[in-house]
Every structure is written in structure tokens, then in C-alpha cells.
Design an enzyme around this catalytic site. Structure first.
Site, PDB file in Angstrom:
ATOM      1  N   ARG A  70       0.803  -1.229   0.000  1.00  0.00           N
ATOM      2  CA  ARG A  70       0.000   0.000   0.000  1.00  0.00           C
ATOM      3  C   ARG A  70       0.831   1.272   0.000  1.00  0.00           C
ATOM      4  NH1 ARG A  70      -2.796  -4.051   2.524  1.00  0.00           N
ATOM      5  NH2 ARG A  70      -1.909  -3.534   4.548  1.00  0.00           N
ATOM      6  N   GLU A 107       5.120 -10.722  14.604  1.00  0.00           N
ATOM      7  CA  GLU A 107       4.542 -11.451  15.737  1.00  0.00           C
ATOM      8  C   GLU A 107       4.655 -12.956  15.531  1.00  0.00           C
ATOM      9  OE1 GLU A 107       0.421 -10.189  15.977  1.00  0.00           O
ATOM     10  OE2 GLU A 107       1.041  -8.286  15.105  1.00  0.00           O
TER      11      GLU A 107
END
Length: 183
Positions: A70, A107
């Protein structure tokens, strides 16, 4: 718009109203901030680009580095408007030719950003662009990659910040300009 909470430009509210929040995407518990709805509204999209261009027009930026994917939507029009080159920072094995890379932790594992060798040179003044800052890992990797080749990272620019995830703290002291904050 900015790290120092200037008086808010009325265009920011128009942008904020166009960001769609999608619950439980891409997995349960995530409130996904969807900027594709900003792109569907020409005024909101133009206002987003214009706000960044107004901020960076006179900062002698020579490189706008957009983070996949993006960052590729906002980076090129900003680069064109301020007279800078656009450099894509891509996921692994997406760029042909010789690349350099920076790995970073997620993560759930690790990833890396790649850039063409020679795309950025010593002394270039860089702006890093992405749609959103959450934990800051990707932006930090971008900063490290650009600085490793001798660029000065002037600032990072994101449409959205999720401040509760404290990503700003990972930016090595670099300023962050964001338009919309979601808590």
C-alpha cells in the site's frame, strides 16, 4: 496532521470518514483499517496526497521509498509532485536484478524488505511511505535499509497510526507524520 498535533486540517476528517474498518480481518480480533475505500473517493484520495505533498514540498526530499504494497499507492504521486524518485521496497524475490535486504521480526515469524542495489545513494534524503503504522517493524526495517546505503531518512509518512501498538517507538527517533489516529 503531524507528530506535534497541529490544529487539524478539515480535509483529515473527510479522509477519516472514508477509511473502512473491517472486523476480524485477516483473523479474529483484528480491526483492519481498509484504505481502499479512500482510493474509491477521488476527493479523499487527492486530499491525502495533497496533505503529504504540502508537508514535503520544500524539504529537499530526493527519494520517496514506498513499502509494499500500500505504500506503492501513496508514494508515487507524492514523489512526482515533489520532484523525487520513487523507490519500491518489496517483499522477498519480487525485484529482478541485484538487491539488498533488511530482515525484521513479526509477531509470527520474520520477513524482509528488498531494494535494488544503486536505487538509493549516499546523501539522498529519503521519505518512507506506508499506509499504516502498527508495531513499527516494517518502517524500522525500511529506515535501516535506507541508512545502510547512506541515505538520510528525513521522516516516515503514514495515513493511519495505531498508537496503542507503540510502533512510533521503534522508528529510531525519526519523525512520523500521520493523518489519522485510531485508538
Amino acid at each position: 496532521m503531524s507528530e506535534n498535533k497541529e490544529e487539524e486540517d478539515p480535509r483529515i476528517n473527510g479522509i477519516k470518514t472514508k477509511i473502512r474498518v473491517v472486523p476480524d480481518f485477516p483473523k479474529k480480533g483484528i480491526m483492519f483499517q481498509d484504505i481502499t475505500t479512500v482510493l474509491l473517493d477521488p476527493k479523499a484520495f487527492k486530499d491525502t496526497i495533497d496533505l503529504f505533498v504540502e508537508r514535503y514540498r520544500d524539504k529537499n526530499i530526493s527519494v520517496v521509498a514506498g513499502i509494499e504494497a500500500r505504500g506503492f499507492l501513496f508514494g508515487p504521486p507524492i514523489a512526482l509532485a515533489i520532484g523525487a524518485k520513487f523507490v519500491p521496497l518489496r517483499k522477498p524475490k519480487k525485484l529482478p536484478g541485484e538487491t539488498i535486504f533488511e530482515e525484521y521480526e513479526l509477531e509470527y515469524g520474520s520477513d524482509r524488505l528488498e531494494m535494488h542495489v544503486g536505487a538509493v545513494e549516499t546523501g539522498d534524503r529519503a521519505l518512507v511511505v506506508d499506509d499504516l503504522i502498527a508495531t513499527g517493524g516494517t518502517l524500522c526495517a525500511a529506515i535501516n535499509l535506507l541508512e545502510r546505503v547512506g541515505a538520510e531518512v528525513v521522516e516516515c509518512a503514514c495515513v493511519i497510526e495505531l498508537p496503542e501498538l507503540k510502533g512510533r517507538q521503534k522508528l529510531k527517533g525519526k519523525p512520523l507524520c500521520m493523518l489519522v489516529e485510531y485508538r
